[in-house]
Design a protein around this motif. Sequence first.
Motif, PDB file in Angstrom:
ATOM      1  N   HIS A  65      26.551   6.457  18.843  1.00  0.00           N
ATOM      2  CA  HIS A  65      26.386   6.174  17.415  1.00  0.00           C
ATOM      3  C   HIS A  65      27.748   6.381  16.773  1.00  0.00           C
ATOM      4  O   HIS A  65      28.162   7.503  16.493  1.00  0.00           O
ATOM      5  CB  HIS A  65      25.342   7.111  16.806  1.00  0.00           C
ATOM      6  CG  HIS A  65      25.034   6.803  15.373  1.00  0.00           C
ATOM      7  ND1 HIS A  65      23.934   7.338  14.720  1.00  0.00           N
ATOM      8  CD2 HIS A  65      25.658   6.026  14.452  1.00  0.00           C
ATOM      9  CE1 HIS A  65      23.910   6.900  13.477  1.00  0.00           C
ATOM     10  NE2 HIS A  65      24.954   6.112  13.283  1.00  0.00           N
ATOM     11  N   ASP A 210      19.416   4.253  19.123  1.00  0.00           N
ATOM     12  CA  ASP A 210      18.386   5.288  19.237  1.00  0.00           C
ATOM     13  C   ASP A 210      18.257   6.008  17.895  1.00  0.00           C
ATOM     14  O   ASP A 210      19.218   6.596  17.396  1.00  0.00           O
ATOM     15  CB  ASP A 210      18.797   6.275  20.329  1.00  0.00           C
ATOM     16  CG  ASP A 210      17.679   7.217  20.725  1.00  0.00           C
ATOM     17  OD1 ASP A 210      16.941   7.662  19.830  1.00  0.00           O
ATOM     18  OD2 ASP A 210      17.550   7.519  21.918  1.00  0.00           O
ATOM     19  N   PRO A 211      17.070   5.972  17.262  1.00  0.00           N
ATOM     20  CA  PRO A 211      16.908   6.583  15.928  1.00  0.00           C
ATOM     21  C   PRO A 211      17.108   8.091  15.920  1.00  0.00           C
ATOM     22  O   PRO A 211      17.331   8.682  14.871  1.00  0.00           O
ATOM     23  CB  PRO A 211      15.488   6.199  15.529  1.00  0.00           C
ATOM     24  CG  PRO A 211      14.780   5.932  16.814  1.00  0.00           C
ATOM     25  CD  PRO A 211      15.815   5.353  17.735  1.00  0.00           C
ATOM     26  N   GLY A 212      17.034   8.728  17.078  1.00  0.00           N
ATOM     27  CA  GLY A 212      17.222  10.166  17.126  1.00  0.00           C
ATOM     28  C   GLY A 212      18.667  10.602  17.243  1.00  0.00           C
ATOM     29  O   GLY A 212      18.956  11.803  17.270  1.00  0.00           O
ATOM     30  N   MET A 213      19.593   9.637  17.291  1.00  0.00           N
ATOM     31  CA  MET A 213      21.006   9.954  17.467  1.00  0.00           C
ATOM     32  C   MET A 213      21.715  10.027  16.116  1.00  0.00           C
ATOM     33  O   MET A 213      21.685   9.072  15.339  1.00  0.00           O
ATOM     34  CB  MET A 213      21.682   8.911  18.351  1.00  0.00           C
ATOM     35  CG  MET A 213      21.216   8.942  19.797  1.00  0.00           C
ATOM     36  SD  MET A 213      21.845   7.545  20.780  1.00  0.00           S
ATOM     37  CE  MET A 213      23.608   7.760  20.585  1.00  0.00           C
ATOM     38  N   ALA A 214      22.359  11.138  15.852  1.00  0.00           N
ATOM     39  CA  ALA A 214      23.180  11.288  14.649  1.00  0.00           C
ATOM     40  C   ALA A 214      24.542  10.658  14.904  1.00  0.00           C
ATOM     41  O   ALA A 214      24.933  10.442  16.053  1.00  0.00           O
ATOM     42  CB  ALA A 214      23.334  12.769  14.312  1.00  0.00           C
ATOM     43  N   ASP A 217      26.783  11.111  18.183  1.00  0.00           N
ATOM     44  CA  ASP A 217      25.986  11.389  19.377  1.00  0.00           C
ATOM     45  C   ASP A 217      26.116  10.256  20.389  1.00  0.00           C
ATOM     46  O   ASP A 217      26.392   9.102  20.037  1.00  0.00           O
ATOM     47  CB  ASP A 217      24.501  11.537  19.023  1.00  0.00           C
ATOM     48  CG  ASP A 217      24.188  12.849  18.327  1.00  0.00           C
ATOM     49  OD1 ASP A 217      25.079  13.720  18.273  1.00  0.00           O
ATOM     50  OD2 ASP A 217      23.051  12.990  17.833  1.00  0.00           O
ATOM     51  N   ARG A 219      24.368   8.911  24.490  1.00  0.00           N
ATOM     52  CA  ARG A 219      23.458   9.132  25.619  1.00  0.00           C
ATOM     53  C   ARG A 219      23.666   8.016  26.632  1.00  0.00           C
ATOM     54  O   ARG A 219      24.168   6.933  26.311  1.00  0.00           O
ATOM     55  CB  ARG A 219      21.997   9.172  25.168  1.00  0.00           C
ATOM     56  CG  ARG A 219      21.409   7.843  24.713  1.00  0.00           C
ATOM     57  CD  ARG A 219      19.889   7.928  24.700  1.00  0.00           C
ATOM     58  NE  ARG A 219      19.214   6.760  24.152  1.00  0.00           N
ATOM     59  CZ  ARG A 219      18.940   5.651  24.847  1.00  0.00           C
ATOM     60  NH1 ARG A 219      19.351   5.529  26.108  1.00  0.00           N
ATOM     61  NH2 ARG A 219      18.294   4.648  24.279  1.00  0.00           N
TER      62      ARG A 219
END
Length: 235
Positions: A65, A210-214, A217, A219
């Motif tokens: 991100h 990925d919506p959970g990545m600030a 971030d 992965r």
Amino acid sequence: MRLDQFLTRSAGLSRKQAKIAIRGGRVTMAGQRWKKTATHVDANARITLDGEPQALPGHRYLMIHKPEGVVSATTDSEHPTVLDLLPAADCADLRIVGRLDRNTTGLLLLSTDGQWSHRVMSPRFHCPKTYHVTVADPLDNAALQTLRDGVLLHGEKAPSVPASVEPVAESQLRLTITEGRYHQVKRMLAAVGHRVVALHRERIGDLALDPGMAPGDHRALSDEEVHRLAEPGNG
């Protein structure tokens, strides 16, 4: 690739440790001991360290991100780069797959696999890239339709390929393109009289950020994501 570079990747040694191992006669290639650290390693070479066969790890594929103010480069003398966001040990041989401007945020891919990277980003494979665009002034229907039809960019001889355009708010839209011209999104909006004030890439093919990545971030991509992006049409 140099022999010492090969050992840093295959055995997890530091460059200094690899040089010491080579000069100490602990490394063989094709059954012979080599003590020159800069020896070129053939792609199919059989290499051992202390008698143990060595092999390079498989290709790596990452999603990051990208935050604002970070440049899509491996090195830069003035600004932080996307590689600065990763642990140093993870950066070896990573290349950026489709750059984003310094102030553009969102989905950025990195990989050690050059063929895969080309397949994902080359215009000939028509992989769609989706951006959330904010402009300075409200958009009218005429501007939106021109973007859908294809617009002639400044300095270009052929218009852009027709884009998918979805209004989000009076000064925001979701724009999907299949090309990769220089600063294309900003130039497309400029061609219809609008200045982009914020640009965020949401999706490449059918791979969404990925919506959970600030911001900042990263992965690894799953095997399924890697294979899906390389398929014809990319979703």
